[in-house]
Design a protein around this motif. Sequence first.
Motif, short mmCIF file in Angstrom:
data_model
loop_
_atom_site.label_atom_id
_atom_site.label_comp_id
_atom_site.label_asym_id
_atom_site.label_seq_id
_atom_site.Cartn_x
_atom_site.Cartn_y
_atom_site.Cartn_z
N UNK A 170 -8.19 8.79 2.90
CA UNK A 170 -7.68 7.82 3.80
C UNK A 170 -7.41 6.54 3.08
N UNK A 171 -7.91 6.13 1.92
CA UNK A 171 -7.59 5.06 1.07
C UNK A 171 -6.61 5.33 0.18
N UNK A 172 -6.74 6.71 -0.22
CA UNK A 172 -5.49 7.24 -1.31
C UNK A 172 -4.16 7.36 -0.67
N UNK A 173 -4.44 7.65 0.59
CA UNK A 173 -2.97 7.67 1.58
C UNK A 173 -2.53 6.22 1.73
N UNK A 174 -3.51 5.35 1.97
CA UNK A 174 -2.91 3.89 2.55
C UNK A 174 -2.31 3.37 1.16
N UNK A 175 -2.89 3.60 -0.07
CA UNK A 175 -2.37 3.15 -1.38
C UNK A 175 -1.00 3.62 -1.90
N UNK A 176 -0.82 4.97 -1.42
CA UNK A 176 0.43 5.68 -1.70
C UNK A 176 1.55 5.10 -0.83
N UNK A 177 1.19 4.53 0.41
CA UNK A 177 2.16 4.18 1.29
C UNK A 177 2.32 2.68 1.04
N UNK A 178 1.35 2.08 0.47
CA UNK A 178 1.71 0.60 0.21
C UNK A 178 0.86 0.07 -0.97
N UNK A 179 1.52 -0.06 -1.94
CA UNK A 179 0.85 -0.49 -3.18
C UNK A 179 0.19 -1.73 -3.47
N UNK A 180 0.57 -2.55 -2.46
CA UNK A 180 0.10 -4.02 -2.18
C UNK A 180 -1.17 -4.09 -1.26
N UNK A 181 -1.57 -3.11 -0.85
CA UNK A 181 -2.92 -2.99 0.05
C UNK A 181 -4.05 -3.31 -0.70
#
Length: 191
Positions: free
Chosen positions: A13-24
């Motif tokens: 889940x966190x890998x996906x969130x980071x791949x979608x938004x590198x500023x998260x």
Amino acid sequence: MLKRDKTNIALSKYNMAISKNRSDYRAYNNRGNIYLQKGLYIRAISDYNKAIEIKPNFTLAYINRGCAHQEMGLYDFAIEDYSKAIELDPSNSMAFNNRGFTFLLIGRYEDAEADLKKSLEISPDNIYALNSMAELKATLKNEAEACRWLQRAIEKGFNNWHYIKTSKTYDNIRSAPCFKEIIQKIISKGY
């Protein structure tokens, strides 16, 4: 579902969130927490560094990075991180607790006690600070005070039974009647 499966799902889940938004920055911090749980301290620190790079005043990332440094035995870096967290948020009870516990680990007992008292002043029911105070008193071979603080921690909800039974910080009081009584209660409850 196994804990390992839940951890791997969270990591995805966190890998996906980071791949979608590198500023998260929160996703980096949370992924760092997964790495910390897995004992992958360098990866955890890298993610906390990224979270801090994105949001320099993100107190929680400093606290978490301090935990990773502490686990690696890098106590000076841990103290530096907890101190920065305190600078950013002087009302953060956990930053004082964690720095106090790190001071305990390196034998700076007066500094440890000052930070633990401050943590408890901010949050009197902080179960981790209550337990840390018990550990400090145990390290100082003050059996009665250690047991009193530990009992308070348990009454407020501290329930890491394995830690209580195995932590070296309690070694000085393991033969004390009050500590044996606490352990016996834990065992009788099936823990």
